[in-house]
Design an enzyme around this catalytic site. Structure first.
Site, PDB file in Angstrom:
ATOM      1  N   SER A 178      -3.026  -7.945   2.698  1.00 11.45           N
ATOM      2  CA  SER A 178      -3.354  -7.846   4.124  1.00 11.45           C
ATOM      3  C   SER A 178      -3.803  -9.226   4.641  1.00 11.45           C
ATOM      4  CB  SER A 178      -4.462  -6.826   4.340  1.00 11.45           C
ATOM      5  OG  SER A 178      -4.021  -5.558   3.950  1.00 11.45           O
TER       6      SER A 178
ATOM      7  N   ARG B 201      -2.260  -6.320  -8.168  1.00 12.67           N
ATOM      8  CA  ARG B 201      -1.116  -7.223  -8.005  1.00 12.67           C
ATOM      9  C   ARG B 201      -1.028  -8.212  -9.154  1.00 12.67           C
ATOM     10  NH1 ARG B 201      -3.032  -8.210  -2.112  1.00 12.67           N
ATOM     11  NH2 ARG B 201      -4.806  -8.400  -3.489  1.00 12.67           N
TER      12      ARG B 201
ATOM     13  N   LYS C 125     -17.796  -6.528   7.304  1.00 10.31           N
ATOM     14  CA  LYS C 125     -16.499  -7.201   7.474  1.00 10.31           C
ATOM     15  C   LYS C 125     -16.139  -7.249   8.947  1.00 10.31           C
ATOM     16  CE  LYS C 125     -14.112  -6.606   3.089  1.00 10.31           C
ATOM     17  NZ  LYS C 125     -12.925  -6.067   2.431  1.00 10.31           N
TER      18      LYS C 125
ATOM     19  N   HIS D 206       0.841  -1.209   0.000  1.00 11.87           N
ATOM     20  CA  HIS D 206       0.000   0.000   0.000  1.00 11.87           C
ATOM     21  C   HIS D 206       0.874   1.257   0.000  1.00 11.87           C
ATOM     22  CE1 HIS D 206      -2.943  -2.768   2.315  1.00 11.87           C
ATOM     23  NE2 HIS D 206      -3.424  -2.624   1.101  1.00 11.87           N
TER      24      HIS D 206
HETATM   25  O1  PNS Z   1      -9.164  -3.099   0.609  1.00 20.43           O
HETATM   26  P1  PNS Z   1     -10.501  -3.562   0.099  1.00 20.43           P
HETATM   27  O2  PNS Z   1     -11.257  -4.313   1.180  1.00 20.43           O
HETATM   28  O3  PNS Z   1     -10.403  -4.346  -1.176  1.00 20.43           O
HETATM   29  O4  PNS Z   1     -11.329  -2.216  -0.234  1.00 20.43           O
HETATM   30  C1  PNS Z   1     -12.626  -2.285  -0.742  1.00 20.43           C
HETATM   31  C2  PNS Z   1     -13.323  -0.927  -0.633  1.00 20.43           C
HETATM   32  C3  PNS Z   1     -13.336  -0.459   0.793  1.00 20.43           C
HETATM   33  C4  PNS Z   1     -12.588   0.076  -1.497  1.00 20.43           C
HETATM   34  C5  PNS Z   1     -14.777  -1.108  -1.149  1.00 20.43           C
HETATM   35  O5  PNS Z   1     -15.379  -2.168  -0.495  1.00 20.43           O
HETATM   36  C6  PNS Z   1     -15.622   0.145  -0.979  1.00 20.43           C
HETATM   37  O6  PNS Z   1     -15.466   1.095  -1.705  1.00 20.43           O
HETATM   38  N1  PNS Z   1     -16.535   0.121   0.004  1.00 20.43           N
HETATM   39  C7  PNS Z   1     -17.417   1.225   0.281  1.00 20.43           C
HETATM   40  C8  PNS Z   1     -18.857   0.876  -0.123  1.00 20.43           C
HETATM   41  C9  PNS Z   1     -19.101   1.177  -1.580  1.00 20.43           C
HETATM   42  O7  PNS Z   1     -18.980   2.284  -2.047  1.00 20.43           O
HETATM   43  N2  PNS Z   1     -19.474   0.130  -2.359  1.00 20.43           N
HETATM   44  C10 PNS Z   1     -19.776   0.259  -3.760  1.00 20.43           C
HETATM   45  C11 PNS Z   1     -18.568   0.094  -4.641  1.00 20.43           C
HETATM   46  S1  PNS Z   1     -18.480  -1.560  -5.184  1.00 20.43           S
END
Ligand code: PNS
Length: 172
Positions: A129, A91, A42, A18
């Site tokens: 992670s 990745r 989560k 990150h």
């Molecule tokens: O590190 P991650 O868990 O892959 O991140 C995912 C994240 C937090 C970027 C994604 O789940 C997110 O944007 N969540 C907020 C809710 C949202 O806007 N959802 C609609 C987009 S699919």
């Protein structure tokens, strides 16, 4: 005009992968907002407060990195900022489908919002992670893959090392 990108994620915990993305993004953007998602669905290892505290400590000498958290839709959070782009690391091809869906959904919700992907540096393409937590939980070394602060916090979380007998998996 200031060029701002939002780097959203769970960051549970933050890895050098990150940090590498943030550092490289700062070559392109004036400011990067690292936005930690508060996701009720989560069950993170580190609370939002812990993740915020660690990220703030890690980026304390980088004034162009703003550490924040958000609840709800990412596009709604973005609307409250002057960011023009979302930033995500890629990745491997296995990341692509998830990222493609997410970027497409965000773009459908806000057609003016683009997601930019940066390829993870070769040193970190195997770092996630999830695997960091698994290795740390089983007593493996994560130093060099996460900042020292994160490695220490992981050790604290998983302070009971796995017993030898448990590791063998049968009675001897
Ligand atoms: O590190 P991650 O868990 O892959 O991140 C995912 C994240 C937090 C970027 C994604 O789940 C997110 O944007 N969540 C907020 C809710 C949202 O806007 N959802 C609609 C987009 S699919």
């Amino acid at each position: 005009m200031e060029k701002v990108a939002i780097y959203p994620g769970s960051f549970d915990p933050l890895t050098y992968g990150h940090i590498d993305i943030v550092e490289r993004a700062l070559e392109i953007f004036d400011k990067v907002i690292l936005a930690i998602a508060i996701n009720a669905e989560k069950r993170p290892l580190f609370s939002v407060r812990e993740r915020l505290e660690m990220a703030k400590a890690i980026f304390k000498d980088m004034p162009n990195v703003i550490v924040d958290s958000f609840k709800g839709l990412l596009v709604d959070y973005v609307a409250k900022t002057n960011a023009k782009a979302l930033l995500r690391g890629l990745r491997a091809t296995s990341d692509f489908e998830y990222e493609f869906h997410m970027a497409s959904m965000n773009r459908s919700l806000n057609p003016h919002l683009d997601t930019l992907f940066m390829m993870t540096s070769k040193d970190y393409f195997f770092v996630s992670s999830r695997t960091i937590k698994e290795v740390a939980r089983l007593g493996g070394a994560v130093e060099g893959l996460v900042p020292d602060l994160v490695a220490q916090r992981l050790k604290k979380k998983f302070k009971i090392p796995i017993g030898k007998k448990d590791q063998i998996g049968w009675e001897v």
